[in-house]
Each structure stands twice: as structure tokens, then as C-alpha cells.
Design an enzyme around this catalytic site. Structure first.
Site, mmCIF file in Angstrom:
data_model
loop_
_atom_site.group_PDB
_atom_site.id
_atom_site.type_symbol
_atom_site.label_atom_id
_atom_site.label_comp_id
_atom_site.label_asym_id
_atom_site.label_seq_id
_atom_site.Cartn_x
_atom_site.Cartn_y
_atom_site.Cartn_z
ATOM 1 C CG ASP A 110 -2.017 0.993 1.196
ATOM 2 O OD1 ASP A 110 -2.004 1.861 0.313
ATOM 3 O OD2 ASP A 110 -2.905 0.926 2.071
ATOM 4 C CG HIS A 113 -8.844 0.832 -3.813
ATOM 5 N ND1 HIS A 113 -9.787 1.564 -3.134
ATOM 6 C CD2 HIS A 113 -7.642 1.365 -3.464
ATOM 7 C CE1 HIS A 113 -9.191 2.484 -2.388
ATOM 8 N NE2 HIS A 113 -7.886 2.393 -2.578
HETATM 9 C C1 HEM Z 1 -8.724 0.860 4.351
HETATM 10 C C2 HEM Z 1 -8.896 1.547 3.242
HETATM 11 C C3 HEM Z 1 -7.990 1.468 2.060
HETATM 12 C C4 HEM Z 1 -7.163 0.461 1.650
HETATM 13 C C5 HEM Z 1 -6.948 -0.881 2.309
HETATM 14 C C6 HEM Z 1 -6.506 0.928 0.461
HETATM 15 C C7 HEM Z 1 -5.589 0.165 -0.256
HETATM 16 C C8 HEM Z 1 -4.949 0.590 -1.411
HETATM 17 C C9 HEM Z 1 -4.020 -0.195 -2.176
HETATM 18 C C10 HEM Z 1 -3.560 -1.600 -1.829
HETATM 19 C C11 HEM Z 1 -3.635 0.546 -3.227
HETATM 20 C C12 HEM Z 1 -2.674 0.111 -4.359
HETATM 21 C C13 HEM Z 1 -1.256 0.473 -4.102
HETATM 22 C C14 HEM Z 1 -0.963 1.960 -4.117
HETATM 23 O O1 HEM Z 1 -0.887 2.577 -5.189
HETATM 24 O O2 HEM Z 1 -0.830 2.512 -3.025
HETATM 25 C C15 HEM Z 1 -4.317 1.822 -3.140
HETATM 26 C C16 HEM Z 1 -4.195 2.847 -4.028
HETATM 27 C C17 HEM Z 1 -4.822 4.058 -3.906
HETATM 28 N N1 HEM Z 1 -5.735 4.421 -2.946
HETATM 29 FE FE1 HEM Z 1 -6.389 3.290 -1.434
HETATM 30 N N2 HEM Z 1 -6.944 2.180 0.168
HETATM 31 C C18 HEM Z 1 -7.853 2.550 1.111
HETATM 32 C C19 HEM Z 1 -8.537 3.734 1.191
HETATM 33 C C20 HEM Z 1 -8.380 4.779 0.328
HETATM 34 C C21 HEM Z 1 -9.065 6.047 0.433
HETATM 35 C C22 HEM Z 1 -10.081 6.421 1.514
HETATM 36 C C23 HEM Z 1 -8.619 6.814 -0.589
HETATM 37 C C24 HEM Z 1 -8.974 8.247 -0.954
HETATM 38 C C25 HEM Z 1 -10.160 8.769 -0.792
HETATM 39 C C26 HEM Z 1 -7.668 6.036 -1.347
HETATM 40 C C27 HEM Z 1 -6.990 6.461 -2.448
HETATM 41 C C28 HEM Z 1 -6.091 5.715 -3.173
HETATM 42 C C29 HEM Z 1 -5.384 6.229 -4.322
HETATM 43 C C30 HEM Z 1 -5.463 7.640 -4.903
HETATM 44 C C31 HEM Z 1 -4.591 5.188 -4.791
HETATM 45 C C32 HEM Z 1 -3.642 5.196 -6.006
HETATM 46 C C33 HEM Z 1 -4.406 4.846 -7.246
HETATM 47 C C34 HEM Z 1 -3.515 4.886 -8.483
HETATM 48 O O3 HEM Z 1 -3.303 5.991 -8.975
HETATM 49 O O4 HEM Z 1 -3.032 3.841 -8.895
HETATM 50 N N3 HEM Z 1 -7.558 4.799 -0.757
HETATM 51 N N4 HEM Z 1 -5.115 1.825 -2.016
#
Ligand code: HEM
Length: 404
Positions: free
Chosen positions: A218, A312
């Protein structure tokens, strides 16, 4: 001073993601090094408190975090609030340098180094009303809209002041919190407190992006300090007292871990759009790695999208949200059991951005409706804080607002 070289903010910025530099061994906390203890201690690493930006934003997440929100006590005026920020900044600077923070720490960090301690201060919307500064409240600090599925507990949300303490040692972080709490007495009352953790430096032989409690890598597609548009995404340019500051959106997001862990791995991977083992995007084929760019248009051999419509990373990507971007810097929490025996565990989500209206808000609006992962998540508390720029030597965080 301890005579230990600080990690300059510039050095940290240049090396973000590669871990913090480590200062020289020894010093006030270390006592005499024995013949067997000549390697530099990771605990001696330190991040300078003073500088153009506050610490705890671009530095890699430390192993431990303490978040605390405070409310100004009735009758607290601008002078008293300024005095608190002055005292807090001075104590934070001392502790970041590995010196005693002052009264109230209970001696619990006496023999520890600074452990990359950072202290970040933020101002909530309520502070401006209480201090007669409503006309200086930045538009970016306007209340966030309610999102579908939100079940935010007011007692664990919001607050006039926010303190984020990060350190690679739990005792050092708790000590700093105790010191700051003591200094707040008579001026601001604790409103809520949360503790989190992330990977300990040295825990892996191969330095890589950390994992959350769902087991996912993450943080991969975060904006990076070396990107040309990094500052524009993360740091505000105004109003005057906020230039170089940022806006922090916080969410306590509980994970339905028992349900999640009952899913087979390939189903978990489809909901995120990345492989669990190494974080590689599902659009990249078997040879892809964590850093392989995500291709949202790629198709699988059967003609379906390689990254599913509700994955996601598709729903959250800047390309799906008019370019909206933020720097995510969350920590895991694991706080015992709920009444039904389920773990009270998840993510202390933090996102720093130049303006939440072009960062968190549009992304969360879309995630709350169309993200496959959100079926396994519960947003339980939230807050938005203006995080002013850093303070120069001799100054304190928020001084241009509180004395302007
Ligand atoms: C417990 C809640 C969440 C989990 C487990 C989670 C998990 C992840 C994972 C595994 C990734 C892919 C790896 C990375 O690029 O970091 C990701 C990407 C991302 N997450 Fe989350 N996330 C959560 C909540 C959120 C929330 C609340 C937001 C914003 C409102 C968010 C925004 C993003 C964004 C912007 C990306 C990058 C997308 C890209 O450009 O590839 N996430 N998240």
C-alpha cells in the site's frame, strides 16, 4: 544539543522512500558504547523540527504514530493559544533533537534516541471561530461533504488542534504525546486519541513499500517528492500564512478482516487491481513488478478489462477523478476486539494535499459508490486539518496566523 547530526529536511526529501539516514552513534541517551555496540543505532536517526515544511508529511512513515486532537477550553484567547503553539514547538524541537522534552513524559524515553521523531501540528475549522479568526479561515478548510456509507463518530472526529507524532519507537512516541498533553493543560482539552503502526525499519531484508492489514502493498502510486508536480499536489500556496502548508484529511477506517480473509487471493486481487504477493498491477502480465505502470485500458485474454471496473486502483486513480491526487500516509491500527468478537482493526488513513476539493473529496465520492474494496471497509471517524508550514529556528508553527 547532543552533537548528533540532524537529517536535513532536504536530505530526507531527496531520499524519501529509501528510509531515513542515521546519525552518529552515542550521545546523551546512549551512555558509553561497549566494544560490541559500535554500530550506529537506528534510534539515533533524527529529523530536524525546524524548516520550511513540517515533518511527518514527506518522510517515510515511522513504525509508530500517535494522533491526538484537542479542543480549546472556553475563554482561551489568541495569546494563550499562541503560547501553547510556542511551547509545543519548542518541546517538539527538543525531542526531535534527542533532548528531554520537559515535564510530563514520565521518563519513559530517557534512554532512547529520537528515533526519527516528527511532530506535526494542524488547525481545525473550530479554532478560527474560537479565536476570532473566522475571516482568516482558508476556503480549503470548509467542512467535507457527507459521503455515502459514512458512519462517523463525532466524539472521535474533528477537533480544534491536531498533533501527529511519528517515531520508530513506541515509547518515544508515547513520551512525546505525554509531554504535549501536559503542556496543553489549562488551554486545550484532549478530544480523541488514536495509535497506529507501520513496518519497523529493518523488518525486511529488501526495502519495499509497506503492507496494510489486508496484506496489500500500500502506497505504490503515491506522488513522489522527485515528481515535478509533487509540491503543487501536496502543498498549499496560500493564504499567506498557509503557503507551504498542507491539508490533512484523516479517516479511521475499520476493515472487516474476517470477511476479507475468507476471500480467495485472486478475488482479493481483483478487488484492488494489484497482485498481493508483490503489488504488481494486474494489467502488466506475469513479468510485471510493483513499479510497472498501471494500464487501465489493458484487457485480459477473454476480452474483459485486466483491472476490473470496480477495482480500487481504477476507481481511485487520478485518471478517473479529473486528475485529483493526494499523498497518502496512513498507519494500521489493531485495537482489540469488538463486542461481536471481530477485530477492531484497520487503517488510520491520512492524506495530505494542496486542497481537499481537488484531492480527497472527488476520490472518496467515487470510492464510496463504486469501489469493490469498500464493501469490506467502515469509515468510523474523520477530520480535516490545515497543517501550516514549518517554523524557522526561534519561531513556532502557526505564528504568522496567531500573531498576524
Ligand atoms: C482501508 C482503506 C484502504 C485500503 C486498504 C486501500 C488500499 C490501497 C491499495 C492496496 C492501493 C494500491 C497500491 C498503491 O498505489 O498505493 C491503493 C491505491 C490508492 N488508494 Fe487506497 N486504500 C484505502 C482507502 C483509500 C481512500 C479512503 C482513498 C482516498 C479517498 C484512497 C486512495 C487511493 C489512491 C489515490 C490510490 C492510487 C491509485 C492509483 O493511482 O493507482 N484509498 N489503495
Amino acid at each position: 544539543m547532543t552533537g548528533i547530526p540532524a537529517v536535513s529536511r532536504r536530505a530526507v526529501l531527496g531520499g524519501a522512500g529509501a528510509g531515513l539516514a542515521v546519525g552518529a552513534v552515542g550521545g546523551a541517551w546512549g551512555g558509553r558504547a561497549s566494544a560490541r555496540e559500535t554500530r550506529p543505532s537506528p534510534g539515533s536517526a533524527r529529523v530536524a523540527f525546524h524548516g520550511p515544511r513540517q515533518g511527518g508529511i514527506v518522510e517515510p512513515a515511522q513504525a509508530r504514530v500517535e494522533w491526538a486532537a484537542f479542543d480549546l477550553l472556553p475563554g482561551t484567547g489568541r495569546d494563550r493559544a499562541a503560547g501553547l503553539l510556542r511551547d509545543w514547538s519548542a518541546a517538539a524541537a527538543r525531542m526531535a533533537a534527542g533532548e528531554p522534552g520537559g515535564d510530563g513524559g514520565g521518563g519513559i524515553a530517557l534512554d532512547a534516541g529520537p528515533n526519527s521523531l516528527t511532530v506535526t501540528f494542524g488547525f481545525g475549522a473550530g479554532l478560527f471561530d474560537k479565536l476570532g479568526l473566522a475571516d482568516r479561515r482558508p476556503p480549503a478548510l470548509a467542512a467535507l461533504p457527507a459521503f455515502p456509507g459514512d458512519a462517523l463518530d463525532p466524539a472521535r472526529s474533528d477537533g480544534d488542534l491536531w498533533v501527529q507524532i511519528g517515531a520508530d519507537d513506541a515509547l518515544v512516541a508515547v513520551h512525546a504525546l505525554r509531554v504535549l498533553r501536559r503542556l496543553a493543560a489549562g488551554t486545550a482539552a484532549p478530544r480523541w486519541q488514536m495509535a497506529g503502526f507501520s513496518r519497523t525499519p529493518g523488518a525486511t531484508a529488501r526495502p519495499m513499500t509497506g503492507r496494510n492489514l489486508m496484506g496489500q502493498v500500500d502506497g505504490t502510486n503515491n506522488p513522489r517528492p522527485q515528481d515535478p508536480d509533487f509540491a503543487a499536489k501536496v502543498f498549499a500556496t496560500g493564504p499567506d500564512w498557509m503557503a507551504g502548508g498542507s491539508y490533512a484529511v484523516l479517516r479511521r477506517i475499520r476493515m472487516l478482516l474476517d470477511d476479507w480473509e475468507s476471500l480467495p487471493t485472486d478475488r482479493q486481487e481483483r478487488l484492488v487491481g494489484r497482485r498481493k504477493s508483490d503489488g504488481a498491477p494486474l494489467s502488466g502480465g506475469p513479468d510485471a513488478g510493483e513499479r510497472t505502470p498501471v494500464d487501465l485500458a489493458a484487457t485480459a485474454p477473454d476480452g474483459t478489462l485486466a483491472i476490473a471496473p470496480d477495482a480500487h486502483v481504477r476507481v481511485a486513480a487520478p485518471a478517473s477523478n479529473g486528475g485529483a491526487a493526494m499523498l497518502r500516509r496512513g498507519f494500521s491500527f489493531h485495537d482489540g476486539l469488538l463486542a461481536d468478537g471481530a477485530p477492531d482493526a484497520g487503517l488510520l488513513f491520512a492524506a495530505f494535499q494542496a486542497d481537499p476539493a481537488h484531492g480527497f473529496v472527488p476520490v472518496q465520492q467515487r470510492l464510496a459508490r463504486g469501489d469493490g474494496l469498500s464493501r469490506f471497509l467502515r469509515h468510523e471517524a474523520g477530520a480535516l486539518f490545515a497543517v501550516p508550514p514549518g517554523a524557522p529556528e526561534g519561531g513556532y508553527v502557526g505564528q504568522p496566523l496567531l500573531e498576524g
